[in-house]
Design a protein around this motif. Structure first.
Motif, PDB file in Angstrom:
ATOM      1  N   SER A  40       0.848  -1.193   0.000  1.00  0.00           N
ATOM      2  CA  SER A  40       0.000   0.000   0.000  1.00  0.00           C
ATOM      3  C   SER A  40       0.881   1.240   0.000  1.00  0.00           C
ATOM      4  O   SER A  40       2.074   1.173   0.309  1.00  0.00           O
ATOM      5  N   GLU A  41       0.281   2.385  -0.322  1.00  0.00           N
ATOM      6  CA  GLU A  41       1.016   3.646  -0.265  1.00  0.00           C
ATOM      7  C   GLU A  41       1.483   3.934   1.158  1.00  0.00           C
ATOM      8  O   GLU A  41       2.584   4.451   1.369  1.00  0.00           O
ATOM      9  N   THR A  42       0.629   3.601   2.123  1.00  0.00           N
ATOM     10  CA  THR A  42       1.004   3.848   3.516  1.00  0.00           C
ATOM     11  C   THR A  42       2.180   2.980   3.919  1.00  0.00           C
ATOM     12  O   THR A  42       3.108   3.456   4.591  1.00  0.00           O
ATOM     13  N   GLN A  44       4.504   1.834   2.017  1.00  0.00           N
ATOM     14  CA  GLN A  44       5.692   2.373   1.366  1.00  0.00           C
ATOM     15  C   GLN A  44       6.220   3.582   2.130  1.00  0.00           C
ATOM     16  O   GLN A  44       7.422   3.703   2.382  1.00  0.00           O
ATOM     17  N   GLN A  70       7.127  13.952   2.435  1.00  0.00           N
ATOM     18  CA  GLN A  70       5.777  13.511   2.086  1.00  0.00           C
ATOM     19  C   GLN A  70       4.896  13.458   3.331  1.00  0.00           C
ATOM     20  O   GLN A  70       3.739  13.911   3.313  1.00  0.00           O
TER      21      GLN A  70
END
Length: 212
Positions: A40-42, A44, A70
């Motif tokens: 998931s983006e989280t 990463q 970010q």
């Protein structure tokens, strides 16, 4: 990841053992332990954010620096520029004179507050280095953490009114509860809130109903 934060509620509270209904905590995404960057983006973001200090000077270091910026952008978008908040990072596992001391949370908050009249204080510090919780087989209790924490009295004035205790991942809630206890003793009138990049969410399981 969302550019807003969500509140730990009655449905998510049981996932964080040490929290109770009196604790107010916010998070921006959900992290799934045991999964890699691609999950998931989280995941990463968190895995890059947590890259250890021994990666400094390697090709991997750019991903940590990028993750800090970010993460800061996420919080900056969610927090009003004129909010009167004292930000207190949860202390890292290593003390400041340890070669592996990681000030990523402080860097994040400095980026969040850049150009804003916001208060950042490392009010709670560790007496001795300890093993990073996410790399250890055993996790300390809040009382064990409190025993290794001390309040930096040189930063205590003026007394904060609203404190955001900030960390990367909310797991059991142990570190938050320990820092909240230390701060609450010194500043009993302060409102103390938790703010996290992510909460550790249980991994979903696909059921085979034909086998039930």
């Amino acid at each position: 990841m969302a550019k807003r934060v969500l509140k730990i509620d009655a449905l998510t509270l049981p996932d964080h053992h040490y929290l109770d209904a009196q604790d107010i905590c916010y998070y921006a995404g959900e992290y799934t332990a045991g999964e890699g960057h691609a999950y998931s983006e989280t995941n990463q973001l968190i895995l890059n954010f947590k890259k250890s200090m021994d990666k400094r000077g390697t090709a991997q270091w750019q991903y940590k620096e990028r993750a800090i910026l970010q993460a800061a952008a996420i919080f900056r978008a969610a927090i009003k520029a004129d909010a009167e908040i004292t930000f207190v990072p949860i202390p890292p596992s290593k003390v400041k004179n340890d070669p592996l001391y990681d000030d990523r949370m402080l860097q994040l908050l400095q980026a969040v507050c850049k150009g804003r009249h916001t208060d950042i204080r490392e009010l709670v510090v560790q007496r001795e280095s300890s093993a990073a919780a996410h790399l250890s087989d055993t996790r300390p209790t809040p009382d064990e953490l409190v025993a290794n924490y001390q309040l930096d009295e040189s930063l205590a004035e003026p007394a904060p009114q609203t404190i955001f205790v900030v960390d990367d991942v909310l797991t059991t809630g142990c570190h938050f509860k320990a820092v909240k206890q230390v701060l609450g003793r010194r500043f009993p009138e302060a409102r103390i809130v938790g703010l996290f990049l992510a909460r550790r969410a249980p991994k979903s399981v696909d059921l085979d109903f034909d086998s039930i």
